[in-house]
Write a protein that holds these residues in place. Structure first.
Motif, PDB file in Angstrom:
ATOM      1  N   GLU A   4      -8.229 -24.887 -25.705  1.00 18.49           N
ATOM      2  CA  GLU A   4      -7.999 -25.807 -24.786  1.00 18.49           C
ATOM      3  C   GLU A   4      -7.120 -26.967 -25.016  1.00 18.49           C
ATOM      4  OE1 GLU A   4     -12.497 -26.405 -22.954  1.00 18.49           O
ATOM      5  OE2 GLU A   4     -12.210 -27.634 -24.643  1.00 18.49           O
ATOM      6  N   LEU A  57      -6.729 -29.974 -26.590  1.00 22.20           N
ATOM      7  CA  LEU A  57      -6.897 -31.045 -25.610  1.00 22.20           C
ATOM      8  C   LEU A  57      -5.944 -32.109 -25.555  1.00 22.20           C
ATOM      9  CD1 LEU A  57     -10.822 -31.772 -26.292  1.00 22.20           C
ATOM     10  CD2 LEU A  57      -9.648 -30.942 -24.155  1.00 22.20           C
ATOM     11  N   THR A  91      -3.886 -30.842 -22.738  1.00 26.13           N
ATOM     12  CA  THR A  91      -4.482 -30.641 -21.579  1.00 26.13           C
ATOM     13  C   THR A  91      -5.034 -31.774 -20.943  1.00 26.13           C
ATOM     14  OG1 THR A  91      -5.502 -28.746 -22.676  1.00 26.13           O
ATOM     15  CG2 THR A  91      -6.160 -29.107 -20.513  1.00 26.13           C
ATOM     16  N   LEU A  92      -5.458 -32.789 -21.479  1.00 28.69           N
ATOM     17  CA  LEU A  92      -6.002 -34.098 -21.079  1.00 28.69           C
ATOM     18  C   LEU A  92      -4.727 -35.145 -20.425  1.00 28.69           C
ATOM     19  CD1 LEU A  92      -8.598 -34.912 -23.716  1.00 28.69           C
ATOM     20  CD2 LEU A  92      -9.012 -33.988 -21.456  1.00 28.69           C
ATOM     21  N   ALA A 144      -6.343 -22.087 -21.826  1.00 30.28           N
ATOM     22  CA  ALA A 144      -6.344 -23.047 -20.619  1.00 30.28           C
ATOM     23  C   ALA A 144      -4.815 -23.194 -20.106  1.00 30.28           C
ATOM     24  CB  ALA A 144      -7.078 -24.410 -20.990  1.00 30.28           C
ATOM     25  N   THR A 177      -5.895 -30.712 -12.861  1.00 29.48           N
ATOM     26  CA  THR A 177      -4.573 -29.962 -13.558  1.00 29.48           C
ATOM     27  C   THR A 177      -4.922 -28.493 -13.232  1.00 29.48           C
ATOM     28  OG1 THR A 177      -4.248 -31.774 -15.229  1.00 29.48           O
ATOM     29  CG2 THR A 177      -3.241 -29.363 -15.615  1.00 29.48           C
ATOM     30  N   GLN A 197      -8.909 -28.850 -15.708  1.00 27.51           N
ATOM     31  CA  GLN A 197      -9.383 -29.890 -16.042  1.00 27.51           C
ATOM     32  C   GLN A 197      -9.477 -30.911 -14.848  1.00 27.51           C
ATOM     33  OE1 GLN A 197      -8.646 -33.422 -16.887  1.00 27.51           O
ATOM     34  NE2 GLN A 197      -6.577 -33.534 -16.023  1.00 27.51           N
ATOM     35  N   GLY A 246     -10.423 -35.711 -16.714  1.00 25.32           N
ATOM     36  CA  GLY A 246     -10.744 -35.761 -18.001  1.00 25.32           C
ATOM     37  C   GLY A 246     -11.848 -34.838 -18.762  1.00 25.32           C
ATOM     38  N   GLU A 247     -12.380 -34.074 -17.429  1.00 27.72           N
ATOM     39  CA  GLU A 247     -13.456 -32.969 -18.128  1.00 27.72           C
ATOM     40  C   GLU A 247     -12.858 -31.776 -17.930  1.00 27.72           C
ATOM     41  OE1 GLU A 247     -16.364 -33.740 -19.409  1.00 27.72           O
ATOM     42  OE2 GLU A 247     -16.063 -35.815 -19.201  1.00 27.72           O
ATOM     43  N   MET A 248     -13.085 -30.640 -18.958  1.00 31.33           N
ATOM     44  CA  MET A 248     -12.617 -29.451 -18.949  1.00 31.33           C
ATOM     45  C   MET A 248     -13.450 -28.638 -18.032  1.00 31.33           C
ATOM     46  SD  MET A 248      -9.787 -29.623 -20.580  1.00 31.33           S
ATOM     47  CE  MET A 248      -9.500 -27.973 -20.651  1.00 31.33           C
ATOM     48  N   THR A 249     -12.908 -27.545 -17.356  1.00 32.42           N
ATOM     49  CA  THR A 249     -13.750 -26.835 -16.359  1.00 32.42           C
ATOM     50  C   THR A 249     -14.094 -25.472 -17.190  1.00 32.42           C
ATOM     51  OG1 THR A 249     -11.874 -25.500 -15.657  1.00 32.42           O
ATOM     52  CG2 THR A 249     -12.386 -27.620 -14.426  1.00 32.42           C
TER      53      THR A 249
END
Length: 575
Positions: free
Chosen positions: A72, A74, A77-78, A143, A550, A558, A561-564
């Motif tokens: 991820e 993060l 990604t975030l 991701a 995203t 995401q 702010g939450e990863m899928t």
């Protein structure tokens, strides 16, 4: 029918052209249409009032190890990154002979402040050659997309053994073999080759990175090998980049031009305003302009804000190398902070001197340390009032700067942050950063995502580019940057730099790497220390608000702010 239609969004397409309102249709991970779309989609999103941009392309990360265990990433990604390039600053993990694994870990830990215990725990070393390393990366579901470059530190030591590690001069045969391996790596998909020449970059034992003192007779053949591959570039971190040797930096620019002219390979270097000579960067840009006029490409890679070391009791601070700190260094964080708050330990640490004179200790001994250090704030203010520096606060309070800094970091149960502006704030403003970003030859980078885990948290600088330069510096502000120009810097320009012409612009045929952004809510969150690296080691992590979604290759990775859990990412192979 399309897989996805994003309707009525404000399109900032990454080309630099003016924004417009339109729909974006996606099928099979590619953008199929941008405009008014009458057809339907399996998924449809109303983006009215939202920005629709390409995913960010981050060209300066250090995920060389983390990308082998973390799907991820993060910190990127975030903040909307969908493509990341690592293998920067001349340090990486391939090629690697089995007896050099520990040495390469010590090198990465020293240069990029990634905990060695995490590297030992996380790396599986299922490779030796550079092509094997890329294959190992490709086996990892992820991701978003990652690409890597070959690094001088690993390559030189692989070919030359201890002579390479000791920075002995390369023989003609050594250089020939390194060039052969560069060609092999570039053919396998490397995006370029990188080297470091600053003595700030040292391993855990204080030894400079292999290649630090390499001359043109070594560098030009290696750059030639990159050029002959038909793609990619050479990145150089120059001696003096942090202001540690201003005279050396001027000589380095002469070397950069010599390498560019001798190889006809694009050469990129890291460009900042340092504190020792706040105007030296102008001469560096002049060298780039002169080279361009003669048909050679020298590319300054510039940051989007002042680069700042974040001092905290949990992470990096000027007392980390003091003799008394060694007594408590390995205690659990809460217990260590409690000990530092004890009056007796506080008095001892404040009375001691750092015994080192290399690495980050060079910054701690700088006479301008406390002039350029500020209370962090929540969220962090990267453009603080110069009158609020630690030295100015100390003068007003009649205390030493060390006492003021120590006590500020003990606030909020020892989680207080200080911000030391290493570059880009020499005059107490960001005019130099603004000029560098506007320079027609510059590219945006230097996020350092994945590196300096306890002391720098710039992986979310992409978000700052929109919140500060576009929104906070509104259209009437003299340093305002138009959003079209900022998005182009974050996407189309960086994709084109590495020949990644399948991404970076929202147009039919390109990858559906997309950010959906609520500009009114867009904000970076203050960095927090988390303990999620292998072996429960710490790193600073900053999240964000305002990224509604995203998408990588058309899949939502995401949302707010939450990863899928989606894993559409792959390895970028240079061609």
């Amino acid at each position: 029918m399309y897989d996805l239609i994003i309707r009525n969004g404000t399109i900032i397409d990454g080309s630099g052209d003016a924004r417009f309102v339109a729909d974006v249709a996606v099928r099979d991970g590619r953008i199929k249409k941008v405009g008014k779309i009458e057809e339907t989609g399996l998924r449809e999103i109303d983006a009215t009032g939202k920005l629709v941009t390409p995913g960010w392309v981050d060209i300066h990360t250090h995920y060389d190890a983390q990308a082998t265990w973390d799907p991820e990433l993060l910190q990127s990604t975030l903040h909307g990154v969908t493509s990341a390039v690592f293998g920067n600053c001349g340090v990486g993990f391939a090629p690697a002979k089995p007896d050099r694994h520990g040495w390469l870990i010590n090198l990465m830990e020293g240069v990029e402040d990634i905990p060695g215990v995490s590297l030992h725990a996380g790396l599986d070393w299922k490779w030796e050659s550079f092509p094997d390393y890329i294959d190992a990366l490709e086996r990892m579901p992820r991701a978003f997309d990652v690409g890597t470059q070959m690094t001088h530190g690993a390559l030189r030591t692989y070919v030359m053994g201890q002579r390479g590690a000791d920075n002995k001069a390369a023989t003609e045969d050594d250089t020939k073999r390194m060039a052969e391996l560069i060609k092999e790596g570039m053919a396998a998909g490397a995006l370029g080759f990188t080297t470091s020449r600053t003595e700030i970059h040292i391993d855990v034992d204080g030894v400079p990175v292999p290649g630090t003192y390499a001359g043109a007779e070594e560098l030009i053949p290696l750059a030639n090998a990159v050029r002959e591959s038909g793609h990619g570039l050479m990145e150089m971190v120059l001696a003096g980049v942090g202001g540690e040797n201003c005279e050396a930096l001027d000589r380095e620019m002469t070397l950069v031009r010599k390498v560019a002219e001798g190889s006809n390979c694009p050469v990129m270097y890291l460009q900042v305003q340092h504190n020792a000579d706040a105007e030296q960067w102008r001469g560096q840009l002049a060298v780039c302009e002169e080279a361009a006029r003669s048909g050679h490409q020298i590319i300054p890679q510039v940051p989007g804000r002042p680069i700042s070391i974040l001092f905290s009791m949990e992470g990096e601070h000027p007392w980390r190398f003091m003799p008394s700190f060694a007594e408590i260094e390995n205690l659990p964080p809460a217990e260590r902070i409690n000990r530092m708050a004890e009056p007796e330990m506080r008095a001892r640490l404040l009375s001691e001197e750092d015994p080192n004179d290399t690495g980050f200790s060079m910054f701690y001994k700088s006479p301008t340390l406390w002039d350029m250090t500020y209370p962090g704030g929540n969220p962090i203010n990267y453009t603080p009032d110069p009158s609020n520096s630690i030295s100015k606060i100390a003068k007003r309070e009649g205390r030493s700067p060390q006492e003021v800094a120590y006590d500020l970091m003990l606030e909020n149960n020892g989680t207080g942050l200080l911000m030391h502006t290493v570059t880009g704030y020499a005059y107490g403003n960001i005019e130099a950063v603004h000029e560098m970003l506007l320079h027609p030859l510059s590219v945006f980078g230097l996020s350092d995502a994945g590196a300096h885990c306890r002391l720098i948290c710039d992986g979310g600088v992409h978000t700052y580019m929109l919140t500060q330069w576009v929104r906070e510096f509104g259209e009437d502000h003299p340093q305002h940057l138009p959003i079209e120009q900022v998005v182009k810097k974050l996407t189309g320009d960086n994709a084109r730099l590495y020949g990644l012409n399948d991404r970076g612009v929202l147009e039919p045929g390109r990858r559906a790497d997309i950010n959906l952004i609520d500009m009114s809510r867009l904000q970076s969150l203050s960095p927090k220390m988390v303990y999620d690296l292998p072996a429960d080691q710490p790193r600073l992590l900053s999240g964000a608000t305002g990224y509604v979604g995203t998408y990588c290759h058309g899949d939502l990775i995401q949302a707010n702010g939450e990863m899928t859990g989606a894993r559409p990412g792959s390895v970028i192979r240079g061609t």
